[in-house]
Write a protein that holds these residues in place. Structure first.
Motif, mmCIF file in Angstrom:
data_model
loop_
_atom_site.group_PDB
_atom_site.id
_atom_site.type_symbol
_atom_site.label_atom_id
_atom_site.label_comp_id
_atom_site.label_asym_id
_atom_site.label_seq_id
_atom_site.Cartn_x
_atom_site.Cartn_y
_atom_site.Cartn_z
ATOM 1 N N THR A 185 1.152 -0.897 -0.189
ATOM 2 C CA THR A 185 0.301 -0.486 -0.317
ATOM 3 C C THR A 185 1.277 1.278 -0.217
ATOM 4 O O THR A 185 1.947 0.990 1.092
ATOM 5 N N LEU A 186 0.575 1.723 -1.343
ATOM 6 C CA LEU A 186 1.495 2.987 -1.142
ATOM 7 C C LEU A 186 1.094 4.288 -0.270
ATOM 8 O O LEU A 186 2.207 4.821 -0.588
ATOM 9 N N GLU A 187 -0.236 4.724 -0.242
ATOM 10 C CA GLU A 187 -0.412 5.891 0.176
ATOM 11 C C GLU A 187 -1.576 6.004 1.454
ATOM 12 O O GLU A 187 -2.469 4.807 1.569
ATOM 13 N N TYR A 188 -1.493 6.679 2.636
ATOM 14 C CA TYR A 188 -1.294 7.280 3.361
ATOM 15 C C TYR A 188 -2.034 8.104 3.887
ATOM 16 O O TYR A 188 -1.496 9.024 3.389
ATOM 17 N N LYS A 189 -2.442 8.191 4.613
ATOM 18 C CA LYS A 189 -3.879 9.136 4.789
ATOM 19 C C LYS A 189 -3.244 9.652 6.958
ATOM 20 O O LYS A 189 -3.561 8.569 7.759
ATOM 21 N N VAL A 190 -2.889 10.532 7.452
ATOM 22 C CA VAL A 190 -2.260 10.897 8.963
ATOM 23 C C VAL A 190 -3.299 12.149 9.499
ATOM 24 O O VAL A 190 -3.451 12.628 8.571
ATOM 25 N N SER A 191 -4.332 12.105 10.333
ATOM 26 C CA SER A 191 -5.074 12.793 10.862
ATOM 27 C C SER A 191 -4.108 13.756 12.575
ATOM 28 O O SER A 191 -3.811 12.225 13.213
ATOM 29 N N VAL A 192 -4.157 14.522 12.569
ATOM 30 C CA VAL A 192 -3.562 14.674 13.639
ATOM 31 C C VAL A 192 -4.332 16.387 14.281
ATOM 32 O O VAL A 192 -4.557 16.737 13.568
ATOM 33 N N ASP A 193 -3.879 16.259 15.915
ATOM 34 C CA ASP A 193 -4.515 17.682 16.188
ATOM 35 C C ASP A 193 -3.875 19.504 15.618
ATOM 36 O O ASP A 193 -3.508 19.173 15.382
ATOM 37 N N THR A 194 -4.777 20.036 16.009
ATOM 38 C CA THR A 194 -4.206 20.864 15.477
ATOM 39 C C THR A 194 -3.043 21.353 16.271
ATOM 40 O O THR A 194 -2.521 22.616 16.204
ATOM 41 N N ASN A 195 -2.772 20.989 17.858
ATOM 42 C CA ASN A 195 -1.503 21.989 18.063
ATOM 43 C C ASN A 195 -0.333 20.347 18.295
ATOM 44 O O ASN A 195 0.814 20.984 18.657
ATOM 45 N N VAL A 196 -0.122 19.933 17.064
ATOM 46 C CA VAL A 196 0.905 19.515 17.641
ATOM 47 C C VAL A 196 1.436 20.253 15.243
ATOM 48 O O VAL A 196 0.941 19.962 14.215
ATOM 49 N N GLU A 197 2.561 20.883 16.594
ATOM 50 C CA GLU A 197 3.420 21.177 15.086
ATOM 51 C C GLU A 197 4.401 20.835 14.006
ATOM 52 O O GLU A 197 4.727 21.517 12.675
ATOM 53 N N LYS A 198 5.286 19.737 15.109
ATOM 54 C CA LYS A 198 5.819 18.813 13.900
ATOM 55 C C LYS A 198 5.884 17.396 13.563
ATOM 56 O O LYS A 198 5.212 16.979 14.728
ATOM 57 N N MET A 199 6.167 16.892 13.057
ATOM 58 C CA MET A 199 6.095 15.523 12.978
ATOM 59 C C MET A 199 7.661 14.913 12.421
ATOM 60 O O MET A 199 8.332 15.503 11.169
ATOM 61 N N SER A 200 7.783 13.371 12.645
ATOM 62 C CA SER A 200 9.088 13.030 12.306
ATOM 63 C C SER A 200 8.296 11.708 11.835
ATOM 64 O O SER A 200 7.601 11.113 12.126
ATOM 65 N N ILE A 201 9.165 11.084 10.674
ATOM 66 C CA ILE A 201 8.878 10.119 10.223
ATOM 67 C C ILE A 201 10.158 8.903 9.855
ATOM 68 O O ILE A 201 10.907 9.613 9.191
ATOM 69 N N ASP A 202 10.373 7.948 10.216
ATOM 70 C CA ASP A 202 10.989 6.972 10.188
ATOM 71 C C ASP A 202 10.457 5.813 9.418
ATOM 72 O O ASP A 202 9.327 5.361 9.425
ATOM 73 N N VAL A 203 11.901 4.490 9.322
ATOM 74 C CA VAL A 203 10.799 3.355 8.820
ATOM 75 C C VAL A 203 11.971 2.668 8.964
ATOM 76 O O VAL A 203 12.895 2.651 9.631
ATOM 77 N N SER A 204 11.785 0.954 9.186
ATOM 78 C CA SER A 204 12.488 -0.578 9.107
ATOM 79 C C SER A 204 12.467 -0.617 7.565
ATOM 80 O O SER A 204 11.356 -0.540 7.343
ATOM 81 N N LYS A 205 13.688 -1.366 7.129
ATOM 82 C CA LYS A 205 14.028 -1.597 5.357
ATOM 83 C C LYS A 205 14.958 -2.388 6.031
ATOM 84 O O LYS A 205 15.149 -3.208 6.868
ATOM 85 N N GLU A 206 14.969 -3.089 4.564
ATOM 86 C CA GLU A 206 16.015 -4.345 4.260
ATOM 87 C C GLU A 206 17.901 -3.369 4.677
ATOM 88 O O GLU A 206 18.225 -2.359 4.204
ATOM 89 N N GLU A 207 18.811 -4.472 4.337
ATOM 90 C CA GLU A 207 19.847 -3.613 5.086
ATOM 91 C C GLU A 207 20.788 -2.907 3.740
ATOM 92 O O GLU A 207 21.486 -1.975 4.044
ATOM 93 N N ASN A 208 20.355 -3.786 3.062
ATOM 94 C CA ASN A 208 21.071 -2.710 1.361
ATOM 95 C C ASN A 208 19.463 -2.040 0.824
ATOM 96 O O ASN A 208 20.073 -1.840 -0.582
ATOM 97 N N GLN A 209 18.757 -1.440 0.626
ATOM 98 C CA GLN A 209 17.957 -0.753 0.250
ATOM 99 C C GLN A 209 17.941 0.878 1.162
ATOM 100 O O GLN A 209 19.004 1.221 1.839
ATOM 101 N N LYS A 210 18.275 2.230 -0.309
ATOM 102 C CA LYS A 210 18.765 3.502 0.280
ATOM 103 C C LYS A 210 17.244 4.555 0.445
ATOM 104 O O LYS A 210 16.566 3.730 -0.133
ATOM 105 N N VAL A 211 16.943 4.400 1.304
ATOM 106 C CA VAL A 211 15.546 5.361 1.906
ATOM 107 C C VAL A 211 16.082 7.107 1.200
ATOM 108 O O VAL A 211 16.519 8.014 2.478
ATOM 109 N N SER A 212 15.213 7.912 1.137
ATOM 110 C CA SER A 212 14.676 9.288 1.451
ATOM 111 C C SER A 212 13.542 9.819 1.410
ATOM 112 O O SER A 212 12.905 9.186 1.008
ATOM 113 N N GLY A 213 13.837 10.897 1.973
ATOM 114 C CA GLY A 213 12.429 11.697 2.235
ATOM 115 C C GLY A 213 11.662 11.965 3.300
ATOM 116 O O GLY A 213 10.641 11.864 4.005
ATOM 117 N N LEU A 214 13.014 10.782 4.563
ATOM 118 C CA LEU A 214 12.285 10.459 6.067
ATOM 119 C C LEU A 214 12.551 12.598 6.426
ATOM 120 O O LEU A 214 13.323 13.216 5.824
#
Length: 650
Positions: A246-275
């Motif tokens: 599944t490639l598209e997701y939605k997330v709802s947060v309260d109005t007082n949430v000003e920042k967001m951090s996104i991390d992932v679990s990946k395979e060892e030989n994969q490269k990830v950008s956009g975190l």
């Protein structure tokens, strides 16, 4: 005493020094030509003599002291001196020859004996050594290794190899030359791309006479997996629940949430950008894209839309507008205003307050007013960024022009209807049929320059209100209303006709069923012929009753059609109402209207009264008015002179 001892010591040292300086010393130097593999070289021997002369040169020893597998001495030492020759410094004593039988380094030592020419005593000559480095003509390798493993099927005379089952990003290449002195390049750690990588090992023989290239085709196997193991958020929850496909997701947060951090679990030989870490969230949707690149170079992008609840006000309405010159009747839902000021007014100050205290107001107003049109723009920005603009069109009149203060309508005409308009009456009731959705309204203002705006004249329904907002030149306003009443007479007629029709059909069915039962009963009694005949007669009576009911139904339909025709005549009469002339107060007939203008079916006339061949065409309306072609005011049709501008009608 001491003085004499010093004299003796000096004399003794001087004797020793003079004897030392005058002592005979001798040595030899060997100079050889270059030596190549399987070739010979000549080595010439030269004397180095000081303190006298030497003679009687003889060979004590000529030997290969190291590298006997590299060179051999060819023949004996050859002297170039005569037996009684006296040798001075730098004289050539003789020569010898060597031959290379291999490659590498070797040393040859030569020792000579000599006598002093002065007294015939033996002179010690220091041995001399000649060194040789025979370079190899061989450029082959004895082995090639990949990651310290010997290449499968290696041979020094095979120059191309395929290597598989390599999975790392880099590889270590090693090579050993067949002989020392061979120059080898292309070895060491090498980066690998996915798929086939071509690596070359180049060799050059020691004597530079030969060059070789060994080629390795290394196939690196790479992982194609571009799927993440999981996605972690600092706030909120993924919707739907994470799935690698599944490639598209939605997330709802309260109005007082000003920042967001996104991390992932990946395979060892994969490269990830956009975190992201502590990415600032705007109100509403924030889109983050995480791109995953597999070892083979394939990519997949996961899209996460984080919606931060926006509880900010979207109210971008003004609460008030005030101006220091001219008149302006403010309405929060009216965004365009026309204001007129006299020529002596050169500036206008505008003050505006937002309806919501959290909104911001910006006013763009000219510093001075020019003659003619000037524009003031008021921009309102709501707390959430929504905007709304209010515009004030300020017209500065020319010198001598005056402002009018009359916002009243001089004449109001609605095509097809007579409302008996009176400028002092602002509310009218108008009955319409259900099919009419809008009205053809003509407005003539009493004062030149006054303006009007018609609102609500579309998709008309029962109890709708059409408003006509008028504004005089000085900003005075008035409002006229037309209240709509939809007629339901035709609907009641149709409902009544429908009910009567259903009742009639029901009665027919009941009578026919009853008669059929009677006929069936008589037929069962075959012994009574008279009753059978009577029953047949009754059957004829039923037919006549059915015909009578049908006649009544047709009569109802005719009455319905008559009512519809009367309603149409009524509407038609409204279109051509009471048109009057000077000499009579009676309504004009259709024929009279045709005589006035045969081409217009009574809807217009000519005002020439037979005096001129060039006619001015005057439009007649149902309220017996015509429009002045000069000033545009509507006046009584019988008037010969316009009371507004003095225009005479011929």
């Amino acid at each position: 005493m001491k003085k004499y001892f010093c004299y003796v010591a000096v004399l003794l040292l001087s004797f020793i020094f003079m004897n030392s300086v005058n002592a005979l010393n001798a040595s030899i130097n060997i100079k050889c030509s270059s030596l190549k593999f399987n070739a010979e070289a000549t080595c010439n021997v030269f004397a180095s003599v000081s303190g006298g002369q030497i003679e009687g040169i003889s060979v004590d020893a000529l030997d290969v002291v190291s590298g006997s597998d590299v060179v051999n001495i060819v023949g004996d030492y050859i002297s170039v001196l005569a037996n009684d020759s006296k040798v001075n410094d730098g004289d050539k004593l003789g020569y010898f020859k060597v031959k290379s039988v291999g490659y590498g380094t070797s040393k040859v030592s030569l020792t000579l004996n000599a006598k002093s020419s002065a007294d015939g005593s033996n002179v010690s000559i220091k041995p001399a050594v000649a060194s040789f480095n025979v370079l190899s003509p061989v450029a082959t390798l004895s082995s090639i290794t990949v990651n310290n493993s010997l290449v499968n099927g290696f041979s020094s005379t095979v120059y191309k190899y395929d290597v598989t089952d390599i999975s790392g990003e880099s590889v270590s290449i090693g090579a050993v030359p067949t002989v020392d002195g061979t120059i080898v390049s292309g070895i060491g750690s090498k980066k690998l791309k996915c798929g086939v990588n071509t690596l070359k090992i180049n060799t050059v023989s020691g004597d530079k006479s030969k060059k070789l290239t060994y080629t390795l085709n290394i196939n690196r196997k790479c992982d194609d997996n571009t799927s993440l193991k999981g996605i972690t958020l600092s706030s909120g929850t993924l919707s739907p629940v994470f799935n690698a496909d599944t490639l598209e997701y939605k997330v709802s947060v309260d109005t007082n949430v000003e920042k967001m951090s996104i991390d992932v679990s990946k395979e060892e030989n994969q490269k990830v950008s956009g975190l992201v870490k502590d990415a600032k969230l705007a109100f509403g949707d924030n889109t983050f894209s995480i791109k995953v690149t597999s070892e083979s170079g394939n990519t997949k992008t996961y899209k996460i839309v984080v919606n931060r609840a926006d509880n900010r006000s979207n109210n971008a309405f003004l609460g008030s507008i005030t101006i220091d010159n001219g008149k302006l009747n403010f309405d929060r839902n009216v965004f365009m205003y026309d204001v007129r000021v006299l020529n002596e007014v050169t500036t206008i100050n505008v003050v505006a307050f937002p309806e919501d205290s959290k909104a911001k107001v910006e006013i763009d107003s000219p510093k001075s007013l020019k003659e003619g049109d000037n524009k003031v723009v008021i921009k309102v920005t709501a707390e959430n960024g929504a905007t709304q603009e209010y515009t004030i069109n300020v017209k500065r009149l020319k010198e001598g022009e005056v402002l009018g203060d009359n916002p009243n309508i001089g004449n109001l005409v609605i095509t097809g209807y007579n409302i008996n308009f009176n400028p002092m009456i602002t509310t009218y009731n108008l009955k319409l049929d259900n099919k009419t959705k809008s009205l053809d309204i003509v407005v003539v203002m009493q004062e030149e320059g006054a303006t009007y705006q018609i609102n609500g004249n579309n998709d008309l329904k029962d109890k709708d209100i059409i408003t006509i907002n008028t504004t005089s030149m000085d900003g005075t306003q008035n409002t006229y209303k037309i209240i709509i009443e939809k007629s339901n007479a035709q609907l009641f007629i149709l409902i009544g006709a429908g009910v009567l029709l259903v009742a009639s059909i029901t009665a027919i069915i009941v009578v026919m069923v009853k008669k059929r039962k009677d006929i069936s009963k008589v037929k069962t009694d075959k012994t009574n012929d008279i009753e059978v005949v009577d029953s047949i007669s009754d059957k004829n009576d039923v037919s006549s009753e059915v015909q009578e009911i049908n006649d009544k139904i047709n009569e109802i339909k005719e009455k319905k059609e008559l009512l519809n025709e009367q309603e149409r005549d009524k509407n038609k009469a409204n279109v051509f109402g009471k048109y009057r002339v000077n000499t009579s107060n009676d309504p004009m007939s259709f024929d009279e209207l045709k005589e006035l203008d045969p081409t217009q079916n009574g809807q217009s006339a000519y005002g020439n009264h037979g005096r001129s061949e060039e006619y001015e065409r005057i439009e007649i309306t149902e309220d017996q008015t015509k429009q002045c072609p000069k000033c545009g005011h509507r006046i009584n049709f019988s008037s010969a002179v316009c009371p507004y501008c003095g225009k005479e009608f011929q």
